[in-house]
Structures are given as structure tokens and as C-alpha cells.
Scaffold this active site. Structure first.
Site, PDB file in Angstrom:
ATOM      1  N   ASN A 157       0.872  -1.180   0.000  1.00  0.00           N
ATOM      2  CA  ASN A 157       0.000   0.000   0.000  1.00  0.00           C
ATOM      3  C   ASN A 157       0.904   1.224   0.000  1.00  0.00           C
ATOM      4  O   ASN A 157       1.522   1.541   1.009  1.00  0.00           O
ATOM      5  CB  ASN A 157      -0.878  -0.041   1.263  1.00  0.00           C
ATOM      6  CG  ASN A 157      -1.690   1.222   1.447  1.00  0.00           C
ATOM      7  OD1 ASN A 157      -1.793   2.045   0.533  1.00  0.00           O
ATOM      8  ND2 ASN A 157      -2.273   1.369   2.630  1.00  0.00           N
TER       9      ASN A 157
ATOM     10  N   LYS B 196       0.124   4.288  -0.228  1.00  0.00           N
ATOM     11  CA  LYS B 196      -0.471   5.485   0.399  1.00  0.00           C
ATOM     12  C   LYS B 196      -0.224   6.721  -0.482  1.00  0.00           C
ATOM     13  O   LYS B 196      -0.180   6.595  -1.699  1.00  0.00           O
ATOM     14  CB  LYS B 196       0.055   5.656   1.829  1.00  0.00           C
ATOM     15  CG  LYS B 196      -0.086   4.354   2.638  1.00  0.00           C
ATOM     16  CD  LYS B 196       0.139   4.507   4.108  1.00  0.00           C
ATOM     17  CE  LYS B 196      -0.011   3.141   4.786  1.00  0.00           C
ATOM     18  NZ  LYS B 196       0.068   3.216   6.231  1.00  0.00           N
TER      19      LYS B 196
ATOM     20  N   HIS C 207      -9.245   0.839   4.919  1.00  0.00           N
ATOM     21  CA  HIS C 207      -7.963   1.069   5.599  1.00  0.00           C
ATOM     22  C   HIS C 207      -8.184   1.991   6.800  1.00  0.00           C
ATOM     23  O   HIS C 207      -9.001   2.912   6.742  1.00  0.00           O
ATOM     24  CB  HIS C 207      -6.944   1.674   4.629  1.00  0.00           C
ATOM     25  CG  HIS C 207      -5.574   1.694   5.213  1.00  0.00           C
ATOM     26  ND1 HIS C 207      -5.174   2.676   6.097  1.00  0.00           N
ATOM     27  CD2 HIS C 207      -4.550   0.828   5.097  1.00  0.00           C
ATOM     28  CE1 HIS C 207      -3.939   2.401   6.481  1.00  0.00           C
ATOM     29  NE2 HIS C 207      -3.538   1.289   5.887  1.00  0.00           N
TER      30      HIS C 207
ATOM     31  N   GLU D 291      -6.641   4.419   7.901  1.00  0.00           N
ATOM     32  CA  GLU D 291      -6.502   5.863   7.616  1.00  0.00           C
ATOM     33  C   GLU D 291      -7.756   6.408   6.950  1.00  0.00           C
ATOM     34  O   GLU D 291      -8.153   7.550   7.183  1.00  0.00           O
ATOM     35  CB  GLU D 291      -5.245   6.098   6.755  1.00  0.00           C
ATOM     36  CG  GLU D 291      -3.980   5.893   7.585  1.00  0.00           C
ATOM     37  CD  GLU D 291      -2.797   5.342   6.822  1.00  0.00           C
ATOM     38  OE1 GLU D 291      -2.769   5.423   5.588  1.00  0.00           O
ATOM     39  OE2 GLU D 291      -1.886   4.792   7.487  1.00  0.00           O
TER      40      GLU D 291
ATOM     41  N   GLU E  43      -5.279  -5.291  10.477  1.00  0.00           N
ATOM     42  CA  GLU E  43      -4.238  -4.293  10.721  1.00  0.00           C
ATOM     43  C   GLU E  43      -4.519  -3.578  12.036  1.00  0.00           C
ATOM     44  O   GLU E  43      -5.300  -2.620  12.065  1.00  0.00           O
ATOM     45  CB  GLU E  43      -4.215  -3.264   9.590  1.00  0.00           C
ATOM     46  CG  GLU E  43      -3.915  -3.859   8.238  1.00  0.00           C
ATOM     47  CD  GLU E  43      -3.376  -2.806   7.283  1.00  0.00           C
ATOM     48  OE1 GLU E  43      -2.228  -2.944   6.852  1.00  0.00           O
ATOM     49  OE2 GLU E  43      -4.096  -1.843   6.999  1.00  0.00           O
TER      50      GLU E  43
ATOM     51  N   GLY F 230       2.486   2.006  10.813  1.00  0.00           N
ATOM     52  CA  GLY F 230       3.394   3.128  10.665  1.00  0.00           C
ATOM     53  C   GLY F 230       4.077   3.533  11.958  1.00  0.00           C
ATOM     54  O   GLY F 230       4.694   4.594  12.034  1.00  0.00           O
TER      55      GLY F 230
ATOM     56  N   SER G 105       3.594  -2.415  10.273  1.00  0.00           N
ATOM     57  CA  SER G 105       5.040  -2.437  10.482  1.00  0.00           C
ATOM     58  C   SER G 105       5.698  -3.772  10.133  1.00  0.00           C
ATOM     59  O   SER G 105       6.629  -4.206  10.819  1.00  0.00           O
ATOM     60  CB  SER G 105       5.377  -2.020  11.917  1.00  0.00           C
ATOM     61  OG  SER G 105       4.921  -0.698  12.167  1.00  0.00           O
TER      62      SER G 105
END
Ligand code: PGA
Length: 250
Positions: free
Chosen positions: A9, A11, A95, A97, A167, A173, A213
Site C-alpha cells: 500500500n 499510500k 484502511h 486511515e 491491521e 506506521g 510495520s
């Protein structure tokens, strides 16, 4: 059938030139005779070029999001048909985010999933608990509810186009990874609730990726767990050496 998958991904990273460079490096470095699927998700503006670039390679291309409507007055949005028209057959939905910064709810995601499936696209459906949920011992409940509200309205036959990506938000991240044991524990739980709702075949066939991560240093151990079928990779997907090592660690 359950598949092993490593998806990157990207991003909001990589302009047109950088996208082309990274794709060329991946084409060079990733062997062509692998069993595992390799997917990359560049940004919308670079998707068409990426799909063309990857056409005769084993690397597949995915979108990071899409709108649930077929079209209309939705300034700034992209439809499933538009993705299809440039050769994109896979979309990442839900996701963390998107959920956190763009306020995407489970109900909205259920609608997006339906639209993607209507277009016979594959969906990489992301979900996972926040740190406060885990501290409160609520992580299994949160995950179960995200799955129920986002996906459990589907018929069993629709699940052939669903790839799950667990996730944990606290691991995305942050450099902090769920331990292989924590990942396995949650993946086993996920497969169990799918088994309860849809039966053994759907549960055994669905691929459940871990994201948060994943790096070359920890990938092999995470992927060695029986219910972890691959990974959704953020930061480490932006460097061809790291991503290739992760692809080869599965
Ligand atoms: P990360 O991101 O690998 O940088 O933690 C994973 C993701 O957001 O999919």
C-alpha cells in the site's frame, strides 16, 4: 482457494516518475515464477500508467479506495467502473486511515464492498482495533463488529473475491508490530467467526493478511503462523529491496 499474498500500500507516496522507477525495480527484483501473489497499490493518478506497465508481469495492481456510487456529482471521487476501465481489478477498502481521517464507517464500507463485488473486483478489506480497544480487552469484539457490519451481509459465494487484512491500528506506521503470536491469535479468531457464519469452506479458503510495520526483519516469523496468509505492507513497500525481501519471506 486460500492464497498467499503480499500487497504493498503505497499510500500518498511516489509521483509519476518515482512510481515508474519503483515498478521497474520491482519488475527486476521479484522473480516471475512465484506461487504467492504480489500486489501494489500506487496512488490514483498513477494507477493507469502502473496497470499498463505491469500488464505482462506477475505483479498485480490495486486501488487504495473507491466511491460506492457508479458515477455522479461526487467531486474528487473515483468509481469502480473507472478503475476497471484502466485495468484495475483489486481495491483496498476500509484502511484505518480512511476510517480515521475520512470518517469511513462500517455502513459506508459495506456499500463500497457491494459496488466493488458487483464489478467483480477483488476487495482487500482492512480492519483492526485501536490501542485503547486492546488495553480495554475489547479487541476481539471490535474486530468481530467490523467484520459483521462490513462483510457479513454477503452471500457465501461472494467471499471468493474477499481478501481480509487485519491491521491493528497501533501497529500501522509506528514501528511497533503485533507479535507473531498476537497476529496468529487474532487471525485464528477471525477464521473461527467466519466459520461460524459461513461454514468451513469459506473460512479455510479466505486469505487473511497481517498489516502493521511488517519489515524484512520480522516478515518470515509473522508469515510462518498458520492463519497468516501474507501481509499488507505500508512503509516497507516503498523500497524495492525491502518489499522484495518481504515477498520472498512468505
Ligand atoms: P505500515 O503500514 O507497514 O507502514 O505499518 C501498513 C498499512 O497501513 O497497510
Amino acid at each position: 482457494m486460500r492464497q498467499r499474498i503480499v500487497a504493498g500500500n503505497w499510500k500518498m507516496h511516489k509521483n509519476a516518475e518515482e512510481t515508474e522507477d519503483l515498478l521497474n525495480e520491482l519488475i527486476d527484483k521479484i522473480p516471475t515464477d512465484l506461487d504467492q501473489r504480489v500486489i501494489v497499490a500506487p496512488t490514483f493518478v498513477n494507477l493507469s500508467a502502473a496497470a499498463d506497465h505491469l500488464e505482462f508481469t506477475p505483479i498485480e495492481v490495486a486501488a487504495q479506495n473507491m466511491h460506492q456510487a457508479e458515477g455522479g456529482a461526487f467531486t474528487g471521487e473515483i468509481s469502480a467502473g473507472m478503475l476497471e476501465s484502466v485495468g484495475v481489478r483489486i481495491v483496498i477498502l476500509g484502511h484505518s486511515e480512511r476510517r480515521a481521517y475520512f470518517h469511513e464507517t462500517d455502513a459506508l464500507l459495506a456499500a463500497k464492498v457491494d459496488t466493488a463485488l458487483k464489478h467483480e473486483m477483488e476487495v482487500i478489506f482492512c480492519f483492526g482495533e485501536e490501542l485503547k480497544d486492546r488495553h480495554a480487552g475489547q479487541h476481539f469484539n471490535v474486530v468481530e463488529n467490523q467484520l459483521k457490519d462490513g462483510l457479513f451481509h454477503l452471500e457465501a459465494s461472494a467471499w471468493k473475491n474477499i481478501i481480509l487484512a487485519y491491521e491493528p491500528v497501533w501497529a500501522i506506521g509506528t514501528g511497533e508490530t503485533a507479535s507473531p503470536e498476537q497476529a496468529q491469535e487474532m487471525h485464528e479468531f477471525i477464521r473461527d467467526i467466519i466459520r461460524k457464519n459461513y461454514g468451513n469452506t469459506v473460512a479455510e479458503d479466505v486469505s487473511i493478511l497481517y498489516g502493521g510495520s511488517v519489515k524484512p526483519e520480522n516478515a518470515a516469523e509473522i508469515f510462518s503462523k498458520p492463519d497468516v496468509d501474507g501481509g499488507l505492507i505500508g512503509g516497507a513497500a516503498l523500497k524495492s529491496d525491502d518489499f522484495t525481501k518481504i515477498v520472498l519471506a512468505i
